[in-house]
Write an enzyme that holds these catalytic residues in place. Structure first.
Site, short mmCIF file in Angstrom:
data_model
loop_
_atom_site.label_atom_id
_atom_site.label_comp_id
_atom_site.label_asym_id
_atom_site.label_seq_id
_atom_site.Cartn_x
_atom_site.Cartn_y
_atom_site.Cartn_z
N ILE A 88 0.84 -1.21 0.00
CA ILE A 88 0.00 0.00 0.00
C ILE A 88 0.87 1.25 0.00
O ILE A 88 0.61 2.22 -0.72
CB ILE A 88 -0.96 0.01 1.21
CG1 ILE A 88 -1.82 -1.26 1.22
CG2 ILE A 88 -1.83 1.25 1.21
CD1 ILE A 88 -2.64 -1.46 2.49
N SER B 195 2.56 -7.31 8.36
CA SER B 195 1.16 -7.24 7.94
C SER B 195 0.47 -8.57 7.66
O SER B 195 -0.71 -8.56 7.29
CB SER B 195 1.07 -6.36 6.68
OG SER B 195 1.70 -7.00 5.60
N THR C 27 7.60 -4.37 15.82
CA THR C 27 7.44 -3.35 14.77
C THR C 27 6.14 -2.57 14.94
O THR C 27 6.13 -1.34 14.92
CB THR C 27 7.48 -4.02 13.38
OG1 THR C 27 8.81 -4.47 13.14
CG2 THR C 27 7.07 -3.06 12.28
N THR D 207 -6.16 -1.24 10.33
CA THR D 207 -6.93 -2.28 9.64
C THR D 207 -8.28 -2.50 10.29
O THR D 207 -8.45 -2.23 11.49
CB THR D 207 -6.11 -3.60 9.67
OG1 THR D 207 -6.96 -4.67 9.30
CG2 THR D 207 -5.58 -3.91 11.06
N ASP D 208 -9.22 -3.05 9.52
CA ASP D 208 -10.53 -3.40 10.10
C ASP D 208 -10.41 -4.60 11.04
O ASP D 208 -11.33 -4.86 11.82
CB ASP D 208 -11.56 -3.70 8.99
CG ASP D 208 -11.16 -4.81 8.03
OD1 ASP D 208 -10.04 -5.36 8.17
OD2 ASP D 208 -11.97 -5.16 7.15
N GLU D 209 -9.28 -5.32 10.99
CA GLU D 209 -9.16 -6.56 11.77
C GLU D 209 -9.14 -6.27 13.28
O GLU D 209 -9.39 -7.17 14.08
CB GLU D 209 -7.91 -7.34 11.34
CG GLU D 209 -7.93 -7.58 9.83
CD GLU D 209 -6.95 -8.61 9.33
OE1 GLU D 209 -6.47 -9.43 10.11
OE2 GLU D 209 -6.67 -8.59 8.11
N TYR E 289 -1.46 -10.38 14.88
CA TYR E 289 -1.38 -9.21 13.99
C TYR E 289 -2.39 -8.14 14.41
O TYR E 289 -2.03 -6.99 14.64
CB TYR E 289 -1.63 -9.63 12.53
CG TYR E 289 -1.94 -8.47 11.61
CD1 TYR E 289 -0.99 -7.49 11.36
CD2 TYR E 289 -3.18 -8.35 10.98
CE1 TYR E 289 -1.26 -6.41 10.51
CE2 TYR E 289 -3.47 -7.29 10.13
CZ TYR E 289 -2.51 -6.32 9.90
OH TYR E 289 -2.79 -5.27 9.07
N SER E 290 -3.66 -8.54 14.53
CA SER E 290 -4.67 -7.51 14.82
C SER E 290 -4.51 -6.96 16.23
O SER E 290 -4.78 -5.78 16.48
CB SER E 290 -6.09 -8.03 14.56
OG SER E 290 -6.34 -9.24 15.22
N ALA E 291 -4.02 -7.81 17.16
CA ALA E 291 -3.77 -7.31 18.52
C ALA E 291 -2.67 -6.25 18.50
O ALA E 291 -2.76 -5.23 19.20
CB ALA E 291 -3.39 -8.46 19.45
N LYS F 90 -1.86 -4.32 15.93
CA LYS F 90 -2.38 -3.11 15.28
C LYS F 90 -3.31 -2.35 16.24
O LYS F 90 -3.29 -1.13 16.30
CB LYS F 90 -3.11 -3.46 13.98
CG LYS F 90 -2.24 -3.95 12.85
CD LYS F 90 -1.21 -2.94 12.35
CE LYS F 90 -1.82 -1.77 11.61
NZ LYS F 90 -0.78 -0.89 11.01
N PRO G 192 -4.14 -23.41 -1.74
CA PRO G 192 -4.53 -23.84 -0.38
C PRO G 192 -5.68 -23.00 0.19
O PRO G 192 -5.47 -21.88 0.65
CB PRO G 192 -3.25 -23.65 0.43
CG PRO G 192 -2.50 -22.58 -0.29
CD PRO G 192 -2.88 -22.63 -1.72
N ASP H 211 -7.71 -25.25 8.55
CA ASP H 211 -8.05 -23.83 8.71
C ASP H 211 -6.95 -23.08 9.47
O ASP H 211 -6.23 -23.67 10.28
CB ASP H 211 -9.37 -23.71 9.47
CG ASP H 211 -10.13 -22.44 9.11
OD1 ASP H 211 -9.57 -21.60 8.37
OD2 ASP H 211 -11.28 -22.30 9.56
N HIS I 239 -9.26 -18.17 12.84
CA HIS I 239 -9.62 -17.52 11.57
C HIS I 239 -10.90 -16.69 11.70
O HIS I 239 -12.00 -17.25 11.88
CB HIS I 239 -9.81 -18.63 10.52
CG HIS I 239 -9.77 -18.14 9.11
ND1 HIS I 239 -9.80 -19.00 8.04
CD2 HIS I 239 -9.73 -16.91 8.58
CE1 HIS I 239 -9.76 -18.31 6.92
NE2 HIS I 239 -9.72 -17.04 7.23
#
Ligand code: NAD
Ligand code: TYD
Length: 373
Positions: free
Chosen positions: A16, A89, A104, A137-139, A179-181, A183, A234, A309, A313
């Site tokens: 991005i 990311s 990071t 992020t929306d996550e 990741y989302s935690a 962010k 996958p 999975d 997820h």
């Protein structure tokens, strides 16, 4: 040369970030754009070949966690704006290696914030004319229910929707992956710097992006490349998870509008009202790649391989971006069908770029990440 503004864009060599750097360098010759990037496996200066010689562009190789370096850079370039995209990311990598994500995404963001605070507070005009823009992020909002697993028409969306709820700017944070935690934590630090020190911040939370220059660890470029090489695709779980996809250039356009016109201390959600089940998007990709490669329709469907999975997820992400449209007039410019066609064509036409990022040093780094520890 005297510039009107001096803006650091972190992570400008990534997916991005490279689109944001390109947009700003081309659109604002009166601004000095400093691309600050560590060049991890995900950063690639080849993404910016077309603008690297511009007089208003400077690349600085640096780690956002390196506080002393950032402290020296800000006065050196008289920085009055920071657009912060640098991050680890990829959710799958965060599950294997959460420490790198905390370092990071959390400590790196804090290091930038603290350096900006000390530098801007040392100036006579202090925070006037300054902006710290954090890209998230929306996550961070967690996951939504699939209340309509078959999809229903909705008046808010150009496409079908799979649930009644959407993420709003006021939705409570509920991150599930490392990741989302990470962010989410960085978003909180940015808001804390506004609330505590009065730093002029703005935060945006965007849905899944797709388009040129995305590292092929993410669904769309990975699958385009695998189809081309007749490798398995996958699909995690049953392929029923829903994501909301936005063309990356539209995200960059939103960042431009919000950097210039967004209200201080506000949050804006950015999304395309464009929900897709993974398996449906995968079928669109297969169809498009097969058509463009001259394969018979359905030729690559046999590559679909259901695999275990992803842990934790998230089922569905869906952004409500009506605030951004109402307040700043932004909306996506591309329909998904057009965006995915452009994207598939780009990857097929840029095999050299793909070969470069999937070989040599890149691949070594990537393999190391995944080897058992
Ligand atoms: P990316 O992984 O493609 O690029 C990240 C860039 O950051 C790379 O150039 C990398 O070299 C650089 N970087 C990483 N660690 C660094 C460090 N310590 N110091 C300096 N530079 C460093 O990521 P992306 O997909 O372009 O995402 C950019 C930002 O947008 C991230 O903050 C991400 O959380 C956010 N975001 C991404 C999406 C998406 O769908 N990709 C959606 C919403 C928000
Ligand atoms: P990804 O591109 O990793 O983005 P995110 O996890 O941030 O949404 O994945 C998009 C969706 O595709 C997600 O639901 C996970 C799924 N996925 C697969 O099924 N197989 C894959 O190989 C990858 C990379 C992702």
């Amino acid at each position: 040369m005297e510039f009107k503004r001096s803006i650091i864009i972190t992570g400008g060599a990534g997916f991005i970030g490279s689109h944001v750097v390109r947009l700003f360098v081309n659109k604002y010759p009166e601004y000095h754009i400093i691309n600050l990037d560590k060049l991890t496996y995900a950063g690639n200066l080849a993404n910016l070949k077309d603008i690297e010689d511009r007089p208003n562009y400077t690349f600085v190789k640096a780690d956002i966690c390196d506080f002393d370096t950032i402290m020296a850079l800000l006065p050196e370039y008289h920085v009055d704006g920071i657009i912060h995209l640098a991050a680890e990311s990829h959710v799958d990598r965060s599950i294997k290696d959460p420490f790198t994500f905390a370092r990071t995404n959390v400590m790196g963001t804090l290091s930038l914030l603290q350096a900006a605070k000390l530098y801007w507070e040392s100036l006579p005009e202090k925070y006037e004319g300054k902006r710290f823009y954090h890209i998230s992020t929306d996550e961070v909002y967690g996951a939504l229910e699939l209340t309509h697993p078959e999809g229903v028409k909705s008046d808010v969306s150009a496409h079908e929707v799979y649930g009644d709820e959407f993420f709003l700017e006021t939705t409570k944070y509920n991150p599930h992956s490392p990741y989302s935690a990470s962010k989410a934590s960085s978003d909180h630090f940015v808001r804390a710097f506004h609330d505590t020190y009065g730093m002029p911040t703005v935060v945006t939370n965007c849905s899944n992006n797709y388009g040129p220059y995305q590292f092929p660890e993410k669904l769309i470029p990975l699958f385009i490349n695998n189809i081309r090489h007749r490798k398995p695709l996958p699909v995690y779980g049953k392929g029923e998870n829903v994501r909301d996809w936005l063309y990356v250039v539209d995200h960059a356009r939103a960042i431009d509008v919000i950097f210039h016109e967004g209200k201080t201390a506000e949050t804006y959600n950015i999304g395309g009202f464009n929900e897709w089940k993974n398996i449906d998007i995968i079928k669109v990709i297969i169809k498009t790649v097969d058509r463009l490669l001259g394969n018979p329709e359905g030729y690559s469907l046999d590559l679909i391989t259901y695999v275990t999975d992803r842990m934790g997820h998230d089922l569905r992400y869906a952004i409500d971006s009506r605030k951004l449209k109402a307040e700043l007039g932004w909306e996506p410019s591309l329909q998904f069908e057009e965006g995915i066609e452009k994207t598939v064509r780009w990857y097929l036409d840029h095999q050299e770029w793909m070969d470069n990022v999937t070989s040599g040093d890149y691949q070594k780094y990537y393999d190391n990440m995944y080897k058992d520890r």
